[in-house]
Motif scaffolding. Structure first.
Motif, PDB file in Angstrom:
ATOM      1  N   THR A 284      21.687  45.357  52.896  1.00 26.27           N
ATOM      2  CA  THR A 284      21.360  44.035  52.352  1.00 26.27           C
ATOM      3  C   THR A 284      22.341  42.992  52.887  1.00 26.27           C
ATOM      4  O   THR A 284      21.947  41.884  53.275  1.00 26.27           O
ATOM      5  CB  THR A 284      21.425  44.081  50.814  1.00 26.27           C
ATOM      6  OG1 THR A 284      20.514  45.081  50.363  1.00 26.27           O
ATOM      7  CG2 THR A 284      21.074  42.757  50.192  1.00 26.27           C
ATOM      8  N   GLN A 285      23.633  43.355  52.910  1.00 29.25           N
ATOM      9  CA  GLN A 285      24.652  42.450  53.438  1.00 29.25           C
ATOM     10  C   GLN A 285      24.469  42.259  54.944  1.00 29.25           C
ATOM     11  O   GLN A 285      24.578  41.144  55.460  1.00 29.25           O
ATOM     12  CB  GLN A 285      26.049  43.018  53.137  1.00 29.25           C
ATOM     13  CG  GLN A 285      27.188  42.087  53.532  1.00 29.25           C
ATOM     14  CD  GLN A 285      27.154  40.786  52.757  1.00 29.25           C
ATOM     15  OE1 GLN A 285      26.959  40.778  51.547  1.00 29.25           O
ATOM     16  NE2 GLN A 285      27.308  39.663  53.448  1.00 29.25           N
TER      17      GLN A 285
ATOM     18  N   LEU B 247      42.594  45.047  48.373  1.00 29.76           N
ATOM     19  CA  LEU B 247      42.150  44.534  49.683  1.00 29.76           C
ATOM     20  C   LEU B 247      41.084  43.454  49.553  1.00 29.76           C
ATOM     21  O   LEU B 247      40.289  43.463  48.621  1.00 29.76           O
ATOM     22  CB  LEU B 247      41.569  45.671  50.523  1.00 29.76           C
ATOM     23  CG  LEU B 247      42.535  46.565  51.284  1.00 29.76           C
ATOM     24  CD1 LEU B 247      41.745  47.657  52.005  1.00 29.76           C
ATOM     25  CD2 LEU B 247      43.360  45.770  52.284  1.00 29.76           C
ATOM     26  N   GLN B 248      41.026  42.578  50.530  1.00 28.68           N
ATOM     27  CA  GLN B 248      39.934  41.610  50.571  1.00 28.68           C
ATOM     28  C   GLN B 248      38.676  42.288  51.131  1.00 28.68           C
ATOM     29  O   GLN B 248      38.738  43.394  51.686  1.00 28.68           O
ATOM     30  CB  GLN B 248      40.309  40.389  51.416  1.00 28.68           C
ATOM     31  CG  GLN B 248      40.624  40.669  52.860  1.00 28.68           C
ATOM     32  CD  GLN B 248      40.861  39.389  53.673  1.00 28.68           C
ATOM     33  OE1 GLN B 248      40.140  39.108  54.633  1.00 28.68           O
ATOM     34  NE2 GLN B 248      41.865  38.620  53.297  1.00 28.68           N
ATOM     35  N   PHE B 249      37.521  41.627  50.986  1.00 31.81           N
ATOM     36  CA  PHE B 249      36.260  42.135  51.540  1.00 31.81           C
ATOM     37  C   PHE B 249      36.465  42.420  53.028  1.00 31.81           C
ATOM     38  O   PHE B 249      36.995  41.605  53.764  1.00 31.81           O
ATOM     39  CB  PHE B 249      35.146  41.091  51.339  1.00 31.81           C
ATOM     40  CG  PHE B 249      33.801  41.565  51.830  1.00 31.81           C
ATOM     41  CD1 PHE B 249      32.938  42.230  50.975  1.00 31.81           C
ATOM     42  CD2 PHE B 249      33.418  41.365  53.152  1.00 31.81           C
ATOM     43  CE1 PHE B 249      31.700  42.681  51.430  1.00 31.81           C
ATOM     44  CE2 PHE B 249      32.192  41.816  53.615  1.00 31.81           C
ATOM     45  CZ  PHE B 249      31.330  42.472  52.749  1.00 31.81           C
ATOM     46  N   ILE B 272      30.583  50.458  50.127  1.00 25.04           N
ATOM     47  CA  ILE B 272      29.270  49.804  50.240  1.00 25.04           C
ATOM     48  C   ILE B 272      29.370  48.309  49.953  1.00 25.04           C
ATOM     49  O   ILE B 272      28.867  47.492  50.707  1.00 25.04           O
ATOM     50  CB  ILE B 272      28.262  50.487  49.293  1.00 25.04           C
ATOM     51  CG1 ILE B 272      28.133  51.970  49.671  1.00 25.04           C
ATOM     52  CG2 ILE B 272      26.897  49.793  49.355  1.00 25.04           C
ATOM     53  CD1 ILE B 272      27.228  52.774  48.763  1.00 25.04           C
ATOM     54  N   PHE B 273      30.019  47.964  48.855  1.00 18.53           N
ATOM     55  CA  PHE B 273      29.979  46.569  48.427  1.00 18.53           C
ATOM     56  C   PHE B 273      31.213  45.778  48.853  1.00 18.53           C
ATOM     57  O   PHE B 273      31.205  44.558  48.842  1.00 18.53           O
ATOM     58  CB  PHE B 273      29.777  46.490  46.916  1.00 18.53           C
ATOM     59  CG  PHE B 273      28.517  47.187  46.483  1.00 18.53           C
ATOM     60  CD1 PHE B 273      27.282  46.706  46.891  1.00 18.53           C
ATOM     61  CD2 PHE B 273      28.560  48.337  45.720  1.00 18.53           C
ATOM     62  CE1 PHE B 273      26.116  47.354  46.531  1.00 18.53           C
ATOM     63  CE2 PHE B 273      27.404  48.997  45.351  1.00 18.53           C
ATOM     64  CZ  PHE B 273      26.172  48.509  45.759  1.00 18.53           C
ATOM     65  N   LYS B 274      32.306  46.459  49.192  1.00 18.20           N
ATOM     66  CA  LYS B 274      33.516  45.738  49.619  1.00 18.20           C
ATOM     67  C   LYS B 274      33.787  45.973  51.105  1.00 18.20           C
ATOM     68  O   LYS B 274      34.724  45.407  51.659  1.00 18.20           O
ATOM     69  CB  LYS B 274      34.700  46.193  48.767  1.00 18.20           C
ATOM     70  CG  LYS B 274      35.713  45.091  48.522  1.00 18.20           C
ATOM     71  CD  LYS B 274      36.751  45.531  47.515  1.00 18.20           C
ATOM     72  CE  LYS B 274      38.088  44.903  47.830  1.00 18.20           C
ATOM     73  NZ  LYS B 274      39.139  45.370  46.922  1.00 18.20           N
ATOM     74  N   ASN B 275      32.985  46.830  51.713  1.00 19.48           N
ATOM     75  CA  ASN B 275      33.055  47.060  53.161  1.00 19.48           C
ATOM     76  C   ASN B 275      34.458  47.413  53.639  1.00 19.48           C
ATOM     77  O   ASN B 275      34.881  47.007  54.722  1.00 19.48           O
ATOM     78  CB  ASN B 275      32.535  45.825  53.908  1.00 19.48           C
ATOM     79  CG  ASN B 275      32.204  46.127  55.361  1.00 19.48           C
ATOM     80  OD1 ASN B 275      31.892  47.269  55.699  1.00 19.48           O
ATOM     81  ND2 ASN B 275      32.300  45.136  56.220  1.00 19.48           N
TER      82      ASN B 275
END
Lengths: 351, 351
Positions: A284-285, B247-249, B272-275
């Motif tokens: 999605t991203q 950590l940042q994204f 998945i969401f923070k890569n």
């Protein structure tokens, strides 16, 4: 009466549709209701579409249960994926015409409904010469599989990829896309009563090896393919640690799901002495990041080409009418289910 | 009587030296013995060196204990790092001259000894205008720190790096190299009686923030620097999971050590969401991969330049004579020790 645009409900007039709506999180078969809804009028850059088919994916279930990382505002329409046909165009729509097939670009638009008004920029067209069920399920799982095979390691024919959740929608797409490129796959599945049938089915799709999680480490599983460059993890927990242990020096594990609801645990030595790399993907991203650069279009074209060549098929599915949604939702939550529940629609129009 | 070449013992004649030898794995203060050894004759492409100083690093201890991933053949000479002076040249040696300082290129050569015959290709020269203790400790920890800050994320002045084990040899080098480049560091340390003194000392080196592991997540630790692009993990276990959560994204965590002897545990959602990306580094391998391309030379030149500018100093050290090795080995294994044990040598020659 609510009117629906995207996954948000407004109170302006227009046409009407039926939709599967939820207003609280909980057991999908209890909190989801089939409701009539008004549609908004079509803006200059909108299209009116009738849904043709929409699958029930694990992420849809998790969103309803409230356990997904991304949750909609209430009231929400279920479903993130599906194929629709364009029925009417806003005055400034340029990229679509009536009769085109479209799929949503993003998650969260609510696809479990007979019709919708969507913004031109939120959808992308698909050729309508591929099977309807392929089109309905092309935008998420095959795209995830495609990106994982393309973006993390330079895979050449004869290279090996290992994956768990091999019977999932993503897993089946990985098997087929890899096979089309001459990439070998080691496919790990949980043990189950019909293991042999499952193994035969995945091998018929192109799987090089199908192995039970329990036997992955046994020495008799010496394999004819080189150690994997890439591991694809849709499970987490012990299963992910097992995949990691199979990687070659410098290999990469990509996590796209966590069905076991357990974190990924990595021995420190795997980083230091085996130089493994751990990454993740959220398609999605990826689509958001590439919505305007042609990469999404290019990927869909390549996937459709594989479909036309018979190299990429939709996962086994059970077509369910919208009215039977409770049965479909319950079936989608059964363990070891090989058949994806896909809602098909009898459009219910009133203008 | 054994004769030593590299870390392997041969039985040919030559000069003589003293060395710290072990023949079984176990408690370093019990299994290591100071012994006299003959040296082999100097081959055409060898150099005879006298050791000047050699540190006791955690990896040396783990090798003796038998817990390290890379273990020597027995009998083995302890020590993987140290600075030596060239005393005599083989007839075909071209890159070195008598009086040059050298350090070993690879681990496993056995540096805890008064003299050695080493192959020209196994050593690399260092300028002798830097402090002896800096030279003795430049080849492993500062190189690890340098690579971690260079190879994983494009760090610009004002960017943030977070690390644990901030008081280790690597940790102190990270603080100083980052500060020299305008990169902010958040330095996590275990709580200890002298926390304030430690914090002051690390800040004097250039640390932007020094934080106890226990307080990392507390909201009052809202910081003035942006979220880190890079996390450097020398600990593993909970400490690594905490670093990850900061950590940042799209950030990256690099693991170089596992002092806690616990694996790294990562929530699936971080991928998945923070890569987030997880990588590892083993500087010994890096040096092998870059032994002929000038990159190791270039890195040492940059590090020496920082040393001359006063921006990179050796960690606090305690100089110990070779005869006091048991005390030194015991001290090196104490928790919370801020002072590195460094063996200094009174060469003992007989030719």
């Amino acid at each position: 009466m609510y009117v629906l645009k995207g996954s948000r409900l407004y109170s302006t007039g227009g046409g009407c549709c039926e939709a599967l709506v939820y207003r609280i999180h909980g057991d999908p078969s209890k909190v989801v209701q089939l409701e009539n809804m008004d549609l908004p009028s079509i803006g200059a850059k909108d299209v009116l579409v009738k849904m043709l088919a929409a699958p029930i994916n694990p992420a849809d279930i998790n969103m309803i249960q409230g356990t997904h990382a991304i949750l909609p505002d209430f009231p929400a329409v279920g479903g993130n994926e599906g194929v629709a046909e364009v029925v009417e165009l806003g005055s400034q729509v340029e990229s679509l015409k009536v009769g085109d097939w479209i799929i949503p670009k993003d998650a969260g638009q609510g696809t479990w409904r007979t019709a919708a008004v969507m913004a031109e920029e939120d959808v992308i067209s698909l050729p309508n010469d591929i099977p309807l069920l392929c089109a309905a399920t092309l935008g998420v799982n095959p795209c995830t599989a495609f990106r994982m095979l393309a973006d993390f390691r330079d895979l050449k024919p004869g290279d090996t990829v290992i994956q768990n959740a091999s019977n999932s929608g993503v897993g089946q797409a990985v098997i087929q896309i890899a096979a089309a490129r001459g990439i070998k796959t080691i496919n790990v599945v949980r043990d189950r009563p019909e293991f042999t049938q499952l193994s035969d089915r995945l091998k018929a799709m192109g799987a090089s090896h199908v192995i039970k999680e329990e036997t992955l480490r046994r020495p008799e599983n010496s394999r004819t393919c080189p150690r994997p460059k890439l591991a694809l993890n849709g499970v987490g927990g012990k299963s992910a640690t097992e995949l990691l242990s199979q990687l070659q020096f410098g290999g990469c594990m990509v996590t796209y799901g966590g069905m076991a609801k357990q974190p990924v645990t990595v021995p420190v030595g795997a980083f230091i002495f085996k130089n493994v790399e751990l990454r993740g993907i959220f398609v999605t991203q990826w689509k958001k990041d590439h919505s305007d650069d042609g990469a999404f279009r290019g990927m869909l074209d390549e996937l459709c080409s594989l479909v036309r060549q018979g190299k990429l098929t939709a996962p086994g599915y059970t077509e369910v009418s919208l009215q039977d949604y409770r049965t479909a939702l319950n079936s989608a939550m059964q363990p070891f289910i090989s058949s994806k529940q896909v809602l098909s629609f009898d459009p219910f129009w009133s203008k």
